[in-house]
Design a protein around this motif. Sequence first.
Motif, PDB file in Angstrom:
ATOM      1  N   PRO A  12      22.356  -5.398  11.006  1.00  0.00           N
ATOM      2  CA  PRO A  12      21.741  -4.875  12.226  1.00  0.00           C
ATOM      3  C   PRO A  12      21.871  -5.857  13.392  1.00  0.00           C
ATOM      4  O   PRO A  12      22.099  -7.047  13.195  1.00  0.00           O
ATOM      5  CB  PRO A  12      20.272  -4.697  11.829  1.00  0.00           C
ATOM      6  N   ALA A  13      21.692  -5.324  14.585  1.00  0.00           N
ATOM      7  CA  ALA A  13      21.704  -6.139  15.796  1.00  0.00           C
ATOM      8  C   ALA A  13      20.345  -6.787  15.990  1.00  0.00           C
ATOM      9  O   ALA A  13      19.317  -6.257  15.567  1.00  0.00           O
ATOM     10  CB  ALA A  13      22.036  -5.277  17.006  1.00  0.00           C
ATOM     11  N   GLY A  14      20.335  -7.926  16.643  1.00  0.00           N
ATOM     12  CA  GLY A  14      19.102  -8.609  17.001  1.00  0.00           C
ATOM     13  C   GLY A  14      19.309  -9.433  18.248  1.00  0.00           C
ATOM     14  O   GLY A  14      20.442  -9.610  18.708  1.00  0.00           O
ATOM     15  N   ALA A  37      14.870 -14.772  14.633  1.00  0.00           N
ATOM     16  CA  ALA A  37      13.596 -14.288  14.111  1.00  0.00           C
ATOM     17  C   ALA A  37      13.479 -12.769  14.076  1.00  0.00           C
ATOM     18  O   ALA A  37      12.520 -12.227  13.539  1.00  0.00           O
ATOM     19  CB  ALA A  37      12.440 -14.872  14.930  1.00  0.00           C
ATOM     20  N   ASP A  38      14.487 -12.067  14.600  1.00  0.00           N
ATOM     21  CA  ASP A  38      14.467 -10.602  14.529  1.00  0.00           C
ATOM     22  C   ASP A  38      14.778 -10.106  13.121  1.00  0.00           C
ATOM     23  O   ASP A  38      14.696  -8.901  12.855  1.00  0.00           O
ATOM     24  CB  ASP A  38      15.456  -9.992  15.530  1.00  0.00           C
ATOM     25  N   PRO A  44      13.398 -14.024   6.931  1.00  0.00           N
ATOM     26  CA  PRO A  44      14.124 -15.168   6.373  1.00  0.00           C
ATOM     27  C   PRO A  44      15.070 -14.719   5.259  1.00  0.00           C
ATOM     28  O   PRO A  44      14.712 -13.909   4.395  1.00  0.00           O
ATOM     29  CB  PRO A  44      13.018 -16.072   5.840  1.00  0.00           C
ATOM     30  N   GLY A  45      16.317 -15.195   5.331  1.00  0.00           N
ATOM     31  CA  GLY A  45      17.322 -14.854   4.343  1.00  0.00           C
ATOM     32  C   GLY A  45      18.088 -13.574   4.632  1.00  0.00           C
ATOM     33  O   GLY A  45      19.015 -13.234   3.911  1.00  0.00           O
ATOM     34  N   GLU A  46      17.700 -12.852   5.699  1.00  0.00           N
ATOM     35  CA  GLU A  46      18.351 -11.588   6.045  1.00  0.00           C
ATOM     36  C   GLU A  46      19.348 -11.780   7.180  1.00  0.00           C
ATOM     37  O   GLU A  46      19.101 -12.539   8.099  1.00  0.00           O
ATOM     38  CB  GLU A  46      17.311 -10.538   6.448  1.00  0.00           C
ATOM     39  N   PRO A  47      20.464 -11.031   7.129  1.00  0.00           N
ATOM     40  CA  PRO A  47      21.469 -11.160   8.181  1.00  0.00           C
ATOM     41  C   PRO A  47      21.177 -10.283   9.393  1.00  0.00           C
ATOM     42  O   PRO A  47      20.449  -9.296   9.302  1.00  0.00           O
ATOM     43  CB  PRO A  47      22.745 -10.682   7.491  1.00  0.00           C
ATOM     44  N   LEU A  48      21.755 -10.648  10.502  1.00  0.00           N
ATOM     45  CA  LEU A  48      21.787  -9.843  11.706  1.00  0.00           C
ATOM     46  C   LEU A  48      22.922 -10.366  12.570  1.00  0.00           C
ATOM     47  O   LEU A  48      23.500 -11.410  12.265  1.00  0.00           O
ATOM     48  CB  LEU A  48      20.466  -9.868  12.473  1.00  0.00           C
ATOM     49  N   ARG A 102      17.423 -18.502   8.750  1.00  0.00           N
ATOM     50  CA  ARG A 102      17.132 -19.603   7.814  1.00  0.00           C
ATOM     51  C   ARG A 102      18.108 -19.643   6.644  1.00  0.00           C
ATOM     52  O   ARG A 102      17.740 -19.990   5.517  1.00  0.00           O
ATOM     53  CB  ARG A 102      15.697 -19.542   7.319  1.00  0.00           C
ATOM     54  N   GLY A 103      19.353 -19.240   6.911  1.00  0.00           N
ATOM     55  CA  GLY A 103      20.370 -19.256   5.863  1.00  0.00           C
ATOM     56  C   GLY A 103      21.763 -19.339   6.448  1.00  0.00           C
ATOM     57  O   GLY A 103      21.937 -19.529   7.653  1.00  0.00           O
TER      58      GLY A 103
END
Length: 181
Positions: A131-133, A137-138, A141-145, A160-161
């Motif tokens: 997804p876009a952000g 922080a959008d 933690p550990g999730e892509p954007l 954070r990754g």
Amino acid sequence: MVVGVVDPGVGTAREPVVVAADGRWYVGPGNGLFDVVAARSEAPARWWRITRAPEGAAATFHGRDLFAPVAAALARGGAVPGEPIDVPAASGAEADRAAVIYIDGFGNAMTGLRAGAGERRALRAGGCRVPAGRTFADAAPGEPLWLANSIGLVEVVVNRGRADAALGLAPGTTVAWAEER
């Protein structure tokens, strides 16, 4: 004023050029360096071949001996020391590069896609829907954007990754705008 010196063909038959695009001068090698600027300028870019070099210009140091003096003369309001030329043949510069072009030291993956072209759509990268952000922080933690980076390109990140490790990304990995859901 932009002076380009990325020139592995210095001293060869490649032509030194001046490009005027969107109110700015670009001076450097005619090796494709300014093709993207010209292709994306709002008004048609104008091109010149530099035909007059300062006396004593080294054949292998055009950044210092040719491009910088021409740029300085233009900045002072001087005329282009050359002749107008037709726009070089299209090099594909008008298209975005839908691939990872660089991985930084934090594992963020810069692509060749302009962020504005995505209109905040999701991206497909490494087999995942990203997804876009606007900020890291959008995402949890550990999730892509993906974000618009400081130069306006799409950058795939993980809060954070490392996006390279989490999504299996490397230079050359293709990316694509995801279908709307």
